[in-house]
Structure formats: structure tokens, C-alpha cells
Scaffold this motif. Structure first.
Motif, PDB file in Angstrom:
ATOM      1  N   PHE A  57       0.848  -1.183   0.000  1.00  0.00           N
ATOM      2  CA  PHE A  57       0.000   0.000   0.000  1.00  0.00           C
ATOM      3  C   PHE A  57       0.885   1.235   0.000  1.00  0.00           C
ATOM      4  CE2 PHE A  57      -2.133   3.475   2.137  1.00  0.00           C
ATOM      5  CZ  PHE A  57      -3.364   3.489   1.508  1.00  0.00           C
ATOM      6  N   THR A  58       0.501   2.225  -0.772  1.00  0.00           N
ATOM      7  CA  THR A  58       1.184   3.512  -0.781  1.00  0.00           C
ATOM      8  C   THR A  58       0.177   4.611  -1.075  1.00  0.00           C
ATOM      9  OG1 THR A  58       3.046   4.756  -1.680  1.00  0.00           O
ATOM     10  CG2 THR A  58       1.830   3.371  -3.223  1.00  0.00           C
ATOM     11  N   LEU A  59       0.551   5.813  -0.700  1.00  0.00           N
ATOM     12  CA  LEU A  59      -0.264   6.988  -1.010  1.00  0.00           C
ATOM     13  C   LEU A  59       0.491   7.905  -1.968  1.00  0.00           C
ATOM     14  CD1 LEU A  59      -1.915   7.993   2.383  1.00  0.00           C
ATOM     15  CD2 LEU A  59      -3.074   7.357   0.281  1.00  0.00           C
ATOM     16  N   LYS A  60       1.114   7.342  -2.977  1.00  0.00           N
ATOM     17  CA  LYS A  60       1.853   8.142  -3.943  1.00  0.00           C
ATOM     18  C   LYS A  60       0.930   9.157  -4.596  1.00  0.00           C
ATOM     19  CE  LYS A  60       5.613   5.096  -5.046  1.00  0.00           C
ATOM     20  NZ  LYS A  60       6.360   4.392  -6.063  1.00  0.00           N
ATOM     21  N   ASP A  61       1.416  10.375  -4.679  1.00  0.00           N
ATOM     22  CA  ASP A  61       0.650  11.472  -5.278  1.00  0.00           C
ATOM     23  C   ASP A  61      -0.687  11.656  -4.575  1.00  0.00           C
ATOM     24  OD1 ASP A  61       2.705  11.812  -7.210  1.00  0.00           O
ATOM     25  OD2 ASP A  61       1.803  10.221  -8.438  1.00  0.00           O
ATOM     26  N   GLY A  62      -0.777  11.273  -3.290  1.00  0.00           N
ATOM     27  CA  GLY A  62      -1.996  11.464  -2.522  1.00  0.00           C
ATOM     28  C   GLY A  62      -3.107  10.487  -2.846  1.00  0.00           C
ATOM     29  N   GLN A  65      -2.748   3.421  -3.507  1.00  0.00           N
ATOM     30  CA  GLN A  65      -2.417   2.411  -4.504  1.00  0.00           C
ATOM     31  C   GLN A  65      -2.175   1.095  -3.777  1.00  0.00           C
ATOM     32  OE1 GLN A  65       0.770   3.695  -7.060  1.00  0.00           O
ATOM     33  NE2 GLN A  65      -0.109   5.726  -7.312  1.00  0.00           N
ATOM     34  N   VAL A  66      -2.914   0.072  -4.172  1.00  0.00           N
ATOM     35  CA  VAL A  66      -2.809  -1.243  -3.556  1.00  0.00           C
ATOM     36  C   VAL A  66      -2.322  -2.224  -4.607  1.00  0.00           C
ATOM     37  CG1 VAL A  66      -4.098  -3.088  -2.397  1.00  0.00           C
ATOM     38  CG2 VAL A  66      -4.702  -0.696  -1.976  1.00  0.00           C
ATOM     39  N   GLN A  67      -1.345  -3.043  -4.219  1.00  0.00           N
ATOM     40  CA  GLN A  67      -0.786  -4.030  -5.142  1.00  0.00           C
ATOM     41  C   GLN A  67      -0.705  -5.369  -4.428  1.00  0.00           C
ATOM     42  OE1 GLN A  67       3.046  -2.950  -6.849  1.00  0.00           O
ATOM     43  NE2 GLN A  67       3.686  -5.078  -6.857  1.00  0.00           N
TER      44      GLN A  67
END
Length: 125
Positions: A57-62, A65-67
Motif C-alpha cells: 500500500f502507498t499513497l503516492k501522489d496522494g 495504490q494497492v498491489q
């Protein structure tokens, strides 16, 4: 001080290794855990499920994103950890030397911090 012994190794299944070797490894880890417990230094230990079962999980660019699956494709994966309370790095190194995982992977030894008063992270003494 608290130290995490982070076990990095190539992922393997009983089928990859062979039943007898797998059983020997399990027995070695059981003995190691017992020794840690008997010495009164074990705080926690966890074995992680294979990276194929992970989710990143990331909050790239707000934007969330789940992978599914591992984020990084590498030969060695984080397979588990031991959290120890020992006097110093030398003691943590001595326990890492006794860990069965040292025979087939790398053990990263990292001091840890705990959440203390007033929301501060502090290294336990």
C-alpha cells in the motif's frame, strides 16, 4: 536494549527443501526459540507468510495504490523476525550467531524504539 533480528532468505516450501530437511529446520527453530525463552530475552517472534500472499500500500501522489504480491522482486525476502531484549549489540550478535536462519540467509540486526511518553519514540534502555 531491544533489537530486532530480521531474517532475510530465499523463500522455500517443504517441497523445495525436502521433508527431512524441513523437519530438521523446524526442530532447530523450536530449540532456538526455547533457548531464547529460557534466557528471558524473547519479546516476540513471527514467521511471515510467503510474499505471494502480501499486499503493498502507498499513497503516492496522494492517491491510495494497492498491489497484490511483493513490492520488490529480489532473491531474498523478509521471512520473519525475533524481537529481543538484551544488554547490547554484542549480545544480539551472539543470539544471531545461534539462529538457524544464519545458515541459509542474512540476519539484519536493528535496534528498535518504543513509543514513550508525550508521543515520542525512544530507544528502550
Amino acid at each position: 536494549m531491544r533489537y530486532s533480528l530480521l531474517l532475510h532468505h530465499v523463500e522455500a516450501t517443504p517441497e523445495d527443501v525436502g521433508g527431512e530437511e524441513w523437519a530438521e529446520a523446524q526442530a532447530a527453530f523450536a530449540a532456538y526459540l526455547q533457548a531464547l525463552d529460557d534466557a528471558g530475552v524473547l519479546i516476540a517472534a513471527e514467521i511471515l507468510q510467503p510474499t505471494a500472499s502480501s499486499t503493498t500500500f502507498t499513497l503516492k501522489d496522494g492517491s491510495p495504490q494497492v498491489q497484490d504480491g511483493p513490492f520488490a522482486d529480489s532473491k531474498e525476502q523478509l521471512g520473519g523476525f525475533f524481537l529481543l531484549e538484551v544488554p547490547d549489540l554484542d549480545a544480539a550478535l551472539a543470539w544471531a550467531e545461534k539462529c538457524p536462519a544464519a545458515q541459509w540467509g542474512t540476519i539484519e540486526i536493528r535496534p528498535t524504539a518504543v513509543h514513550g511518553q508525550a508521543g515520542q519514540w525512544v530507544a528502550p534502555s
